[in-house]
Design a protein around this motif. Structure first.
Motif, PDB file in Angstrom:
ATOM      1  N   GLY A  64       0.388  -1.095  -0.361  1.00 52.66           N
ATOM      2  CA  GLY A  64       0.157   0.143  -0.072  1.00 52.66           C
ATOM      3  C   GLY A  64       0.993   1.295   0.180  1.00 52.66           C
ATOM      4  O   GLY A  64       0.214   2.147   0.098  1.00 52.66           O
ATOM      5  N   GLU A  65       1.835   1.247   0.499  1.00 54.10           N
ATOM      6  CA  GLU A  65       3.061   2.522   0.224  1.00 54.10           C
ATOM      7  C   GLU A  65       3.708   2.296  -1.383  1.00 54.10           C
ATOM      8  O   GLU A  65       4.587   2.920  -1.754  1.00 54.10           O
ATOM      9  CB  GLU A  65       4.003   2.230   1.599  1.00 54.10           C
ATOM     10  CG  GLU A  65       3.191   2.590   2.838  1.00 54.10           C
ATOM     11  CD  GLU A  65       2.368   3.828   2.990  1.00 54.10           C
ATOM     12  OE1 GLU A  65       2.805   4.764   1.298  1.00 54.10           O
ATOM     13  OE2 GLU A  65       1.712   4.271   3.773  1.00 54.10           O
ATOM     14  N   ALA A  66       3.909   1.232  -1.454  1.00 58.08           N
ATOM     15  CA  ALA A  66       4.403   0.949  -3.136  1.00 58.08           C
ATOM     16  C   ALA A  66       4.900   2.625  -3.954  1.00 58.08           C
ATOM     17  O   ALA A  66       5.258   2.605  -5.462  1.00 58.08           O
ATOM     18  CB  ALA A  66       4.183  -0.210  -3.867  1.00 58.08           C
ATOM     19  N   LEU A  67       3.347   3.102  -4.150  1.00 53.30           N
ATOM     20  CA  LEU A  67       3.506   3.972  -4.874  1.00 53.30           C
ATOM     21  C   LEU A  67       3.712   5.416  -4.729  1.00 53.30           C
ATOM     22  O   LEU A  67       3.437   6.874  -4.700  1.00 53.30           O
ATOM     23  CB  LEU A  67       1.622   5.042  -5.358  1.00 53.30           C
ATOM     24  CG  LEU A  67       1.268   3.429  -6.205  1.00 53.30           C
ATOM     25  CD1 LEU A  67      -0.236   3.174  -6.393  1.00 53.30           C
ATOM     26  CD2 LEU A  67       1.925   3.480  -7.412  1.00 53.30           C
ATOM     27  N   GLU A  68       4.656   5.390  -3.387  1.00 52.77           N
ATOM     28  CA  GLU A  68       4.735   6.708  -2.605  1.00 52.77           C
ATOM     29  C   GLU A  68       5.984   7.335  -2.993  1.00 52.77           C
ATOM     30  O   GLU A  68       7.038   5.855  -3.526  1.00 52.77           O
ATOM     31  CB  GLU A  68       5.388   6.419  -1.078  1.00 52.77           C
ATOM     32  CG  GLU A  68       6.172   7.267  -0.484  1.00 52.77           C
ATOM     33  CD  GLU A  68       6.521   7.147   0.972  1.00 52.77           C
ATOM     34  OE1 GLU A  68       5.931   7.937   1.926  1.00 52.77           O
ATOM     35  OE2 GLU A  68       6.767   5.856   1.598  1.00 52.77           O
ATOM     36  N   ASP A  69       6.547   8.385  -3.258  1.00 55.31           N
ATOM     37  CA  ASP A  69       8.127   9.053  -3.600  1.00 55.31           C
ATOM     38  C   ASP A  69       8.509   7.984  -5.003  1.00 55.31           C
ATOM     39  O   ASP A  69      10.018   7.546  -5.083  1.00 55.31           O
ATOM     40  CB  ASP A  69       8.884   8.237  -2.702  1.00 55.31           C
ATOM     41  CG  ASP A  69       9.680   9.511  -2.991  1.00 55.31           C
ATOM     42  OD1 ASP A  69      10.518  10.306  -3.819  1.00 55.31           O
ATOM     43  OD2 ASP A  69      11.022   9.035  -1.990  1.00 55.31           O
ATOM     44  N   THR A 191      -3.681   8.473  -1.045  1.00 59.45           N
ATOM     45  CA  THR A 191      -3.134   9.854  -2.138  1.00 59.45           C
ATOM     46  C   THR A 191      -2.957   9.827  -3.706  1.00 59.45           C
ATOM     47  O   THR A 191      -4.171  10.420  -3.745  1.00 59.45           O
ATOM     48  CB  THR A 191      -1.721  10.643  -1.985  1.00 59.45           C
ATOM     49  OG1 THR A 191      -1.432  10.563   0.174  1.00 59.45           O
ATOM     50  CG2 THR A 191      -1.398  11.198  -2.356  1.00 59.45           C
ATOM     51  N   TRP A 192      -3.077   8.626  -3.960  1.00 57.72           N
ATOM     52  CA  TRP A 192      -3.026   7.933  -5.540  1.00 57.72           C
ATOM     53  C   TRP A 192      -4.718   8.178  -5.665  1.00 57.72           C
ATOM     54  O   TRP A 192      -4.477   8.153  -6.553  1.00 57.72           O
ATOM     55  CB  TRP A 192      -1.941   6.648  -5.774  1.00 57.72           C
ATOM     56  CG  TRP A 192      -1.931   6.323  -6.682  1.00 57.72           C
ATOM     57  CD1 TRP A 192      -2.418   6.468  -7.738  1.00 57.72           C
ATOM     58  CD2 TRP A 192      -0.468   7.273  -7.335  1.00 57.72           C
ATOM     59  NE1 TRP A 192      -1.420   5.898  -9.539  1.00 57.72           N
ATOM     60  CE2 TRP A 192      -1.155   6.739  -8.384  1.00 57.72           C
ATOM     61  CE3 TRP A 192       0.908   7.589  -6.908  1.00 57.72           C
ATOM     62  CZ2 TRP A 192       0.468   6.446  -9.875  1.00 57.72           C
ATOM     63  CZ3 TRP A 192       1.658   8.005  -7.675  1.00 57.72           C
ATOM     64  CH2 TRP A 192       2.157   7.634  -8.830  1.00 57.72           C
ATOM     65  N   ILE A 193      -5.124   7.350  -4.724  1.00 60.99           N
ATOM     66  CA  ILE A 193      -6.637   7.311  -5.157  1.00 60.99           C
ATOM     67  C   ILE A 193      -7.112   8.934  -4.887  1.00 60.99           C
ATOM     68  O   ILE A 193      -7.757   9.349  -6.289  1.00 60.99           O
ATOM     69  CB  ILE A 193      -7.549   6.874  -3.242  1.00 60.99           C
ATOM     70  CG1 ILE A 193      -6.845   4.856  -4.098  1.00 60.99           C
ATOM     71  CG2 ILE A 193      -9.337   6.857  -3.979  1.00 60.99           C
ATOM     72  CD1 ILE A 193      -7.259   4.227  -3.083  1.00 60.99           C
ATOM     73  N   GLU A 194      -7.166   9.884  -3.988  1.00 61.58           N
ATOM     74  CA  GLU A 194      -7.722  10.764  -4.281  1.00 61.58           C
ATOM     75  C   GLU A 194      -7.706  11.512  -5.654  1.00 61.58           C
ATOM     76  O   GLU A 194      -8.375  12.554  -6.266  1.00 61.58           O
ATOM     77  CB  GLU A 194      -7.024  11.686  -2.974  1.00 61.58           C
ATOM     78  CG  GLU A 194      -8.077  11.235  -2.194  1.00 61.58           C
ATOM     79  CD  GLU A 194      -7.163  12.019  -0.362  1.00 61.58           C
ATOM     80  OE1 GLU A 194      -5.923  12.856  -0.463  1.00 61.58           O
ATOM     81  OE2 GLU A 194      -7.525  11.553   0.240  1.00 61.58           O
TER      82      GLU A 194
END
Length: 256
Positions: A64-69, A191-194
């Motif tokens: 669930g944090e793979a899309l961070e940074d 964040t990505w979903i939003e």
């Protein structure tokens, strides 16, 4: 009992190139290297400092944090998700603040995996909301606002501030959802979903004359619906209905 092996993830755009490596002018394509070992093309000398835009490989063990940074901008879909194995010396900026992250100068690309879990366990349902439901409803939301701005402003204020026995307040529901995302290591997913929800609204309203305030209202409704899909198995109707804005629709649109 033996501990379960840790799975490490890296997310890329659809072409399989690590976006930060592209920005640095040294593109690393994971799609072309499944099963292979990749050495970092320009590793940092002082570990683990950002000496360039791409100083090391960044991977996470919480999907669930793979899309961070990731460096991917604008935020879009689809993305691709890769399982990798860190090799050689590894590091971390802070075990306290980033216990789910690992840095290395060498990786082996194990395989590509389903990218939907990067948006949470209900990632497929989230995408259904973003790609199918929001485009159908965004025009209606914007029209409701522009048809009665003052009435909708009061209705929205009541939703934000006033919960009840059947439904939480909107502000409370948003806070609970964000707290849950952090607790489940899905802050990046939310964040990505939003962003995906906002983009769906932009596309749906592109050929309309919706006002700025109507856009803002539609953004909020879209985000609420998408985040509700993210957490649909974790909350009951008391929170989910608040996120979806139950009671905000005008009688006409609710019956449509």
């Amino acid at each position: 009992m033996a501990r379960k092996p840790v799975t490490w993830y890296i997310a890329t755009p659809a072409d399989g190139i690590i976006e930060m490596s592209r920005h640095a002018g040294t593109p690393v394509n994971l799609a072309d290297n499944v099963g292979n070992v990749i050495d970092h093309p320009n590793p940092c000398r002082n570990k683990w400092y950002d000496e360039s835009r791409f100083s090391y490989f960044r991977m996470v063990k919480r999907v669930g944090e793979a899309l961070e940074d990731t460096g991917i901008w604008p935020i879009t879909w689809p993305v691709r998700l890769w399982i990798v194995e860190p090799l050689g010396e590894t590091g971390n900026w802070s075990q306290r603040h980033y216990p789910y992250r690992l840095l290395s100068h060498q990786i082996r690309v194990i395989e590509e995996t389903d990218a939907h879990p990067a948006l949470g366990p209900c990632g497929s349902d989230v995408l259904d909301v973003v790609q199918q439901q929001i485009p159908k409803q965004a025009v209606r939301w914007a029209a409701d606002w522009d048809a009665d701005p003052e009435g909708m402003r009061q209705r929205e204020w009541n939703w934000e501030q006033c919960g009840g026995r059947a439904c939480a307040s909107g502000r409370r529901a948003e806070s609970v959802a964000l707290t849950m995302s952090h607790a489940r290591r899905e802050a990046a997913a939310q964040t990505w979903i939003e962003h995906l929800a906002r983009r769906a609204v932009d596309q749906a309203l592109a050929d309309t004359d919706a006002s700025m305030y109507a856009y803002s209202y539609a953004y909020g409704r879209a985000i609420g619906h998408a985040v509700a899909a993210q957490h649909q198995t974790r909350f009951d109707a008391y929170v989910l209905d608040a996120l979806r804005g139950t009671g905000l629709d005008s009688p006409a649109s609710a019956a449509a």
